[in-house]
Design an enzyme around this catalytic site. Sequence first.
Site, PDB file in Angstrom:
ATOM      1  N   THR A 296      -6.100  -7.470  -3.616  1.00 31.93           N
ATOM      2  CA  THR A 296      -5.962  -8.458  -2.540  1.00 31.93           C
ATOM      3  C   THR A 296      -6.508  -9.828  -2.929  1.00 31.93           C
ATOM      4  OG1 THR A 296      -8.044  -7.671  -1.576  1.00 31.93           O
ATOM      5  CG2 THR A 296      -6.015  -6.697  -0.737  1.00 31.93           C
ATOM      6  N   CYS A 297      -7.568  -9.850  -3.735  1.00 27.34           N
ATOM      7  CA  CYS A 297      -8.165 -11.143  -4.111  1.00 27.34           C
ATOM      8  C   CYS A 297      -7.220 -11.977  -4.966  1.00 27.34           C
ATOM      9  CB  CYS A 297      -9.472 -10.924  -4.865  1.00 27.34           C
ATOM     10  SG  CYS A 297     -10.759 -10.129  -3.880  1.00 27.34           S
ATOM     11  N   GLN A 298      -6.335 -11.311  -5.684  1.00 26.62           N
ATOM     12  CA  GLN A 298      -5.445 -12.005  -6.609  1.00 26.62           C
ATOM     13  C   GLN A 298      -3.994 -12.040  -6.123  1.00 26.62           C
ATOM     14  OE1 GLN A 298      -6.558 -13.603  -9.322  1.00 26.62           O
ATOM     15  NE2 GLN A 298      -8.617 -13.017  -8.663  1.00 26.62           N
TER      16      GLN A 298
END
Length: 333
Positions: A296-298
């Site tokens: 999700t962060c990327q």
Amino acid sequence: TNLWRPMESGSLFPSPIDPIKKTMKGLDEKLDLTIFKYIGWLSARAINDERLLDLPFAEIFWDIVFDKTLTLVDIHKIDKKNASFFLELERVVKKKKSIINDSSLNADQKKRQVAALTFENGSSIADLSLNFVLQGYEKIELKPGGNSIFLSIDNIEEYLSLTVEYTLNKTVEDQVAAFKEGFNSVMDISMIKYFKVQEIEDLICGEQGAKWDVPLLQESIVPSHGYEKCSLPYKSLLQYMTQLDKNMQKAFLKYITGSPRLPLGGFSSFSPKLTIALRLTPEGHIPDEYLPSVMTCQNYLKIPDYSSYSVLKSKFDYALTEGQNEFNLTQSK
């Protein structure tokens, strides 16, 4: 205590605090105000830092924040069920005023006709046995001793006036003040006063409701590391996304980004770009047995080399509905 009043729309409006008992506030209510101050701070930081929060405040909440004049009609925005009843009472008030202002009637005739006023279904106001409390929150009196004061044709105007004042002002003014204090500690809330409510919501929560079509998605979603635009799983994913209803769109976005809404500007505003990569499976295993995985962060989505659209659909349906809060989605299913 519950911070938010139950709303059919799912939007957020503060639960009422009894204004008559303010001097007797307990720990819970003090804690509620601290939380509202923090929510105000968090909302301002979301706007300032271009981050998204799942805080869809009700339109009328912002009306109160910006000191707009509200009336009985506005109650339907937070309480549709009781709003219809209040409007029926207002119709009785109009009939009452019409009778009182009728110069062709003498005082005795006016008194008898006013006393005979009923609702459209024929029931009288006295039949309601309704006292001066906030509807849905019977412990909050509209005036001191309200539990012992019953609605009648003589005090109906006062009842409606107090209902508006308590529903839209007195029972939420502390929460709104705390929210504004927290917001103003980051940025002046007047800076967003002239935005439309939907624009403010988009700033805090992100966009929603836009139609997803293949050309739009192709421009914004990048195939990489094993996939190209002609790859079946990539094309199947775009097709799948165009078939999602509003709730499933939110679930999809939460699954891949952690937020149920798009940033301002939609998919094209993702940074980094939403990337679709091949998820490798162990030798001897069938890709159709595995779920997608996500970073999700990327904004990085890894999809096994599914054999068909139907397989991809079944795997994503499961991931979005059953596995949103699970951490074992790298396992076969």
